[in-house]
Scaffold this motif. Structure first.
Motif, PDB file in Angstrom:
ATOM      1  N   SER A  69       4.626   8.235  -8.466  1.00  0.00           N
ATOM      2  CA  SER A  69       3.679   8.613  -7.302  1.00  0.00           C
ATOM      3  C   SER A  69       3.722   7.448  -6.598  1.00  0.00           C
ATOM      4  CB  SER A  69       2.713   9.285  -8.057  1.00  0.00           C
ATOM      5  OG  SER A  69       3.172  10.321  -8.230  1.00  0.00           O
ATOM      6  N   LEU A  70       3.971   6.586  -6.986  1.00  0.00           N
ATOM      7  CA  LEU A  70       3.910   5.231  -6.137  1.00  0.00           C
ATOM      8  C   LEU A  70       5.443   5.373  -5.800  1.00  0.00           C
ATOM      9  CD1 LEU A  70       1.246   2.842  -8.804  1.00  0.00           C
ATOM     10  CD2 LEU A  70       1.000   3.930  -5.483  1.00  0.00           C
ATOM     11  N   LEU A  71       6.360   5.382  -6.419  1.00  0.00           N
ATOM     12  CA  LEU A  71       7.166   5.392  -5.977  1.00  0.00           C
ATOM     13  C   LEU A  71       8.352   6.551  -4.751  1.00  0.00           C
ATOM     14  CD1 LEU A  71       9.237   3.848  -9.003  1.00  0.00           C
ATOM     15  CD2 LEU A  71       8.825   2.372  -7.103  1.00  0.00           C
ATOM     16  N   LEU A  72       7.767   7.492  -5.031  1.00  0.00           N
ATOM     17  CA  LEU A  72       7.883   8.204  -4.260  1.00  0.00           C
ATOM     18  C   LEU A  72       7.267   8.907  -3.060  1.00  0.00           C
ATOM     19  CD1 LEU A  72       9.242  11.410  -7.513  1.00  0.00           C
ATOM     20  CD2 LEU A  72      10.522   9.796  -5.232  1.00  0.00           C
ATOM     21  N   GLY A  73       6.519   7.604  -2.626  1.00  0.00           N
ATOM     22  CA  GLY A  73       5.270   7.795  -1.466  1.00  0.00           C
ATOM     23  C   GLY A  73       4.614   8.992  -1.759  1.00  0.00           C
ATOM     24  N   ARG A  74       4.242   9.772  -2.543  1.00  0.00           N
ATOM     25  CA  ARG A  74       3.280  10.670  -2.527  1.00  0.00           C
ATOM     26  C   ARG A  74       1.449   9.684  -2.779  1.00  0.00           C
ATOM     27  NH1 ARG A  74       6.428  13.854  -5.992  1.00  0.00           N
ATOM     28  NH2 ARG A  74       5.472  12.829  -8.059  1.00  0.00           N
ATOM     29  N   GLU A  75       1.575   8.686  -3.147  1.00  0.00           N
ATOM     30  CA  GLU A  75       0.288   7.196  -3.471  1.00  0.00           C
ATOM     31  C   GLU A  75       0.622   6.298  -2.637  1.00  0.00           C
ATOM     32  OE1 GLU A  75      -2.886   7.826  -4.282  1.00  0.00           O
ATOM     33  OE2 GLU A  75      -2.609   9.585  -5.034  1.00  0.00           O
ATOM     34  N   ASN A  76      -0.163   5.458  -2.053  1.00  0.00           N
ATOM     35  CA  ASN A  76       0.269   4.694  -1.555  1.00  0.00           C
ATOM     36  C   ASN A  76      -1.000   2.803  -2.426  1.00  0.00           C
ATOM     37  OD1 ASN A  76       0.389   1.389  -0.272  1.00  0.00           O
ATOM     38  ND2 ASN A  76       0.074   3.079   1.388  1.00  0.00           N
ATOM     39  N   ARG A  77      -1.244   2.961  -3.091  1.00  0.00           N
ATOM     40  CA  ARG A  77      -2.714   2.361  -4.100  1.00  0.00           C
ATOM     41  C   ARG A  77      -1.665   1.239  -5.327  1.00  0.00           C
ATOM     42  NH1 ARG A  77      -7.266   5.629  -5.626  1.00  0.00           N
ATOM     43  NH2 ARG A  77      -7.117   4.250  -7.352  1.00  0.00           N
ATOM     44  N   TRP A  78      -1.265   0.340  -4.427  1.00  0.00           N
ATOM     45  CA  TRP A  78      -0.468  -0.839  -5.471  1.00  0.00           C
ATOM     46  C   TRP A  78      -1.391  -1.608  -5.611  1.00  0.00           C
ATOM     47  CZ3 TRP A  78       4.189  -0.117  -6.374  1.00  0.00           C
ATOM     48  CH2 TRP A  78       5.196   1.121  -6.120  1.00  0.00           C
ATOM     49  N   GLY A  79      -1.817  -2.331  -6.628  1.00  0.00           N
ATOM     50  CA  GLY A  79      -2.517  -3.628  -7.015  1.00  0.00           C
ATOM     51  C   GLY A  79      -1.310  -4.882  -6.476  1.00  0.00           C
ATOM     52  N   ARG A  80      -2.387  -5.995  -6.969  1.00  0.00           N
ATOM     53  CA  ARG A  80      -1.894  -6.858  -6.891  1.00  0.00           C
ATOM     54  C   ARG A  80      -1.560  -7.881  -8.393  1.00  0.00           C
ATOM     55  NH1 ARG A  80      -1.641  -5.029  -2.771  1.00  0.00           N
ATOM     56  NH2 ARG A  80      -2.124  -5.656  -1.097  1.00  0.00           N
ATOM     57  N   LEU A  81      -0.607  -9.364  -7.951  1.00  0.00           N
ATOM     58  CA  LEU A  81       0.112  -9.676  -8.828  1.00  0.00           C
ATOM     59  C   LEU A  81      -1.004 -10.810 -10.040  1.00  0.00           C
ATOM     60  CD1 LEU A  81       2.619 -10.265 -10.199  1.00  0.00           C
ATOM     61  CD2 LEU A  81       3.055 -11.710  -8.699  1.00  0.00           C
ATOM     62  N   ALA A  82      -1.438 -10.283 -11.083  1.00  0.00           N
ATOM     63  CA  ALA A  82      -2.108 -11.365 -11.905  1.00  0.00           C
ATOM     64  C   ALA A  82      -2.030 -12.418 -12.486  1.00  0.00           C
ATOM     65  CB  ALA A  82      -2.911 -10.309 -13.047  1.00  0.00           C
TER      66      ALA A  82
ATOM     67  N   PHE B  52       6.496 -15.184  -6.219  1.00  0.00           N
ATOM     68  CA  PHE B  52       5.628 -14.798  -5.842  1.00  0.00           C
ATOM     69  C   PHE B  52       4.509 -15.449  -6.552  1.00  0.00           C
ATOM     70  CE2 PHE B  52       9.124 -11.766  -7.007  1.00  0.00           C
ATOM     71  CZ  PHE B  52       9.181 -10.996  -5.146  1.00  0.00           C
ATOM     72  N   PRO B  53       3.451 -15.481  -5.730  1.00  0.00           N
ATOM     73  CA  PRO B  53       2.106 -15.968  -5.877  1.00  0.00           C
ATOM     74  C   PRO B  53       1.071 -15.648  -6.502  1.00  0.00           C
ATOM     75  CG  PRO B  53       2.004 -16.190  -3.467  1.00  0.00           C
ATOM     76  CD  PRO B  53       3.466 -15.221  -4.415  1.00  0.00           C
ATOM     77  N   PHE B  54       0.588 -15.625  -7.314  1.00  0.00           N
ATOM     78  CA  PHE B  54      -0.757 -14.784  -8.124  1.00  0.00           C
ATOM     79  C   PHE B  54      -1.525 -14.357  -6.622  1.00  0.00           C
ATOM     80  CE2 PHE B  54      -5.639 -14.284  -8.075  1.00  0.00           C
ATOM     81  CZ  PHE B  54      -5.495 -14.540  -9.772  1.00  0.00           C
TER      82      PHE B  54
END
Length: 186
Positions: free
Chosen positions: A18-31, A67-69
């Motif tokens: 769903s994220l990759l196809l653009g149906r959702e836009n709820r990405w996280g952040r690098l931990a 890529f930073p935390f």
């Protein structure tokens, strides 16, 4: 683009699709911090000190990283303006207005970092910065800014001292807001 989806489980693949196809836009952040390949030459992997130069983790590592935390993006761009409300009985509030700049509705992660006073002379390492708060918000496209408030006390500015306790060091402590992409917010 690079997508890290560590151990997403059985339902995770549907969410990732769903994220990759653009149906959702709820990405996280690098931990974690993603170091350059030369990290293994800079720091022995059997040396576990976070503070021994060039350091480890976003708190102590002093060299450039891939890529930073806390980094991460979505299909939208956002900006933030923040202000520190004057303290009241040693309680502080950081008030932010997060604005949708472009793209579809999506989630944003507002990160609050504490930067110790510069020029402190102590007999132990101090972090470059440290995460002291974060808030995930839904940021509708073409809407009014979304408010995010962080409530702090002087306890939030204490740092680990040489004895392993917590000390409040003198000087100007800095607060920095970051959305995970580009430069820190104002």
């Amino acid at each position: 683009a690079i997508v890290e989806s560590w151990q997403p489980g059985t339902a995770g693949m549907s969410a990732l699709a769903s994220l990759l196809l653009g149906r959702e836009n709820r990405w996280g952040r690098l931990a974690v911090t993603m170091y350059r390949s030369t990290f293994v030459e800079e720091q022995a992997l059997i040396q576990y000190s976070q503070t021994k130069p060039p350091g480890r983790t976003y708190k102590y590592y002093t060299l450039p990283v891939i890529f930073p935390f806390g980094a991460g993006m979505g299909y939208h761009m956002a900006g933030a303006t923040c202000k520190l409300v004057p303290p009241h009985h040693q309680t502080y509030q950081v008030q932010c207005k997060v604005t949708h700049l472009s793209g579809p509705t999506g989630d944003e992660v507002v990160q609050l970092y504490h930067v110790p006073p510069s020029g402190l002379i102590v007999d132990h390492p101090l972090p470059i910065k440290r995460l002291i708060g974060f808030e995930r918000i839904r940021l509708p496209a073409e809407s009014m800014p979304v408010s995010v408030n962080f409530n702090l006390t002087t306890e939030d500015f204490r740092l680990t001292d040489k004895a392993g306790g917590q000390s409040l060091y003198p000087g100007n402590h800095t607060l920095s807001i970051w959305l995970g992409h580009g430069a820190p917010a104002n």
